[in-house]
Design a protein around this motif. Structure first.
Motif, short mmCIF file in Angstrom:
data_model
loop_
_atom_site.label_atom_id
_atom_site.label_comp_id
_atom_site.label_asym_id
_atom_site.label_seq_id
_atom_site.Cartn_x
_atom_site.Cartn_y
_atom_site.Cartn_z
N VAL A 102 0.83 -1.21 0.00
CA VAL A 102 0.00 0.00 0.00
C VAL A 102 0.87 1.26 0.00
CG1 VAL A 102 -1.63 1.34 1.41
CG2 VAL A 102 -2.00 -1.09 1.04
N VAL A 103 2.07 1.18 0.59
CA VAL A 103 2.98 2.33 0.62
C VAL A 103 3.28 2.82 -0.78
CG1 VAL A 103 5.31 3.08 1.22
CG2 VAL A 103 3.99 1.72 2.84
N ASP A 104 3.36 1.91 -1.74
CA ASP A 104 3.70 2.28 -3.12
C ASP A 104 2.49 2.77 -3.91
OD1 ASP A 104 6.39 1.64 -2.85
OD2 ASP A 104 6.03 -0.47 -3.28
N LEU A 109 -0.84 5.32 -8.53
CA LEU A 109 -2.15 5.95 -8.71
C LEU A 109 -2.01 7.29 -9.44
CD1 LEU A 109 -5.09 5.26 -7.85
CD2 LEU A 109 -4.75 6.82 -5.92
N PRO A 110 -2.74 7.51 -10.53
CA PRO A 110 -2.71 8.83 -11.18
C PRO A 110 -3.10 9.92 -10.19
CG PRO A 110 -3.81 7.23 -12.58
CD PRO A 110 -3.60 6.55 -11.26
N THR A 111 -2.42 11.05 -10.26
CA THR A 111 -2.64 12.09 -9.27
C THR A 111 -4.07 12.64 -9.32
OG1 THR A 111 -1.76 13.72 -10.83
CG2 THR A 111 -0.23 12.77 -9.24
N PHE A 157 8.23 8.45 -0.72
CA PHE A 157 9.61 8.82 -1.00
C PHE A 157 10.49 8.64 0.24
CE2 PHE A 157 7.31 11.06 -4.33
CZ PHE A 157 8.11 10.82 -5.43
N VAL A 158 9.98 9.03 1.40
CA VAL A 158 10.76 8.88 2.63
C VAL A 158 10.83 7.42 3.04
CG1 VAL A 158 10.91 9.50 5.07
CG2 VAL A 158 10.14 11.19 3.40
#
Length: 280
Positions: A102-104, A109-111, A157-158
């Motif tokens: 789920v983190v990815d 997902l399109p913005t 990203f983090v």
């Protein structure tokens, strides 16, 4: 001079010339030329024209909103993303692989889809927005909605930057610290965090850069009210729709200069932290 120095440091892998040529070509096409075209447009517009476009209350309000909320979102992601990476790397629990996948999700997902989904959840008639409404609060179409969208797109990203570093830290390091009489907080502050700091700052910079330029997931939940919830990327789009290419370039240059200054400071801190722990 620098090229000769690089050639003098022979590598067991061949192809320095070809690799350097491909690297510089791609860097020029993808990074240098677009930025150069933006700066050239600003130069043709003139410093006075750029300043006249930027130095308006509406543009300053949009720039302040974009960078302020992007920074707050990046700080939140720095803390929560590092904590999430620690849990995923160090603990086994039911559903761990699902959480890890789920983190990815914000990557895939399109913005625009993310913006619509967040708006549906946090609008006054949404699942979470209705709860906030019952408490006399409002999330969507306010700065809170923008902040949630920026946190959503920047969190991976983090987490993905820090997680491999945490996985490489041997548990013996913590055990040795405990053997020497250090408490958990001292071990975390003096042993673990210095090892994580360079990667965490890299993730912070990536999250900040993504949040500053985010457009698709924000415009649906922001409300886009001038002087209140209007972000700088939206102003650029408005200028382009009005065929005011010079105005769009002026705002883009302002964002470029501010972003470059912020990332430069982050990189300097990162270099200092690496030297402090002996990685450079």
């Amino acid at each position: 001079m620098a090229l000769a120095l690089l050639r003098s440091q022979k590598s067991p892998m061949p192809g320095f010339g070809l690799g350097m040529g491909i690297t510089m070509t791609m860097l020029s096409l993808i990074v240098i030329l677009p930025i150069g075209a933006l700066l050239a447009k600003g130069i043709s517009y003139g410093p006075e024209g750029v300043w006249a476009t930027v130095n308006t209350p509406r543009v300053w309000a949009a720039l302040y909103l974009s960078f302020r909320l992007a920074f707050v979102a990046a700080v939140f992601n720095l803390v929560f993303g590092t904590l999430l990476a620690w849990v995923l790397a160090r603990y086994e629990f039911p559903g761990r692989r699902i959480v890890d996948a789920v983190v990815d999700l914000p990557f895939a997902l399109p913005t625009a889809v993310a913006g619509i989904a967040l708006t549906a959840l946090y609008a006054p008639n949404g699942a979470f927005g209705s709860i906030a409404k019952s408490l006399g609060q409002k999330i969507a179409y306010t700065e809170w909605g923008i902040l949630i969208a920026l946190i959503f797109v920047g969190l991976p990203f983090v987490t993905r930057t820090v997680q491999p570093v945490i996985a490489e830290i041997e548990s013996e390091v913590e055990e040795a610290s405990a053997t020497l009489g250090a408490g958990r907080l001292y071990t975390l502050r003096r042993v673990i965090l210095p090892l994580l700091l360079p990667a965490a700052l890299t993730g912070f910079a990536l999250s900040l850069a993504r949040a500053v330029g985010e457009y698709g997931s924000v415009i649906f939940i922001a409300g886009n009210l001038p002087m209140k919830t209007e972000i700088a990327p939206l102003l650029i789009v408005i200028k382009l729709e009005e065929f005011d290419y010079n105005g769009a370039a002026a705002i883009g240059i302002a964002m470029l200069l501010i972003s470059f200054s912020m990332l430069l400071v982050i990189n300097l801190i990162q270099i200092w932290s690496r030297r402090r722990i002996g990685h450079v």
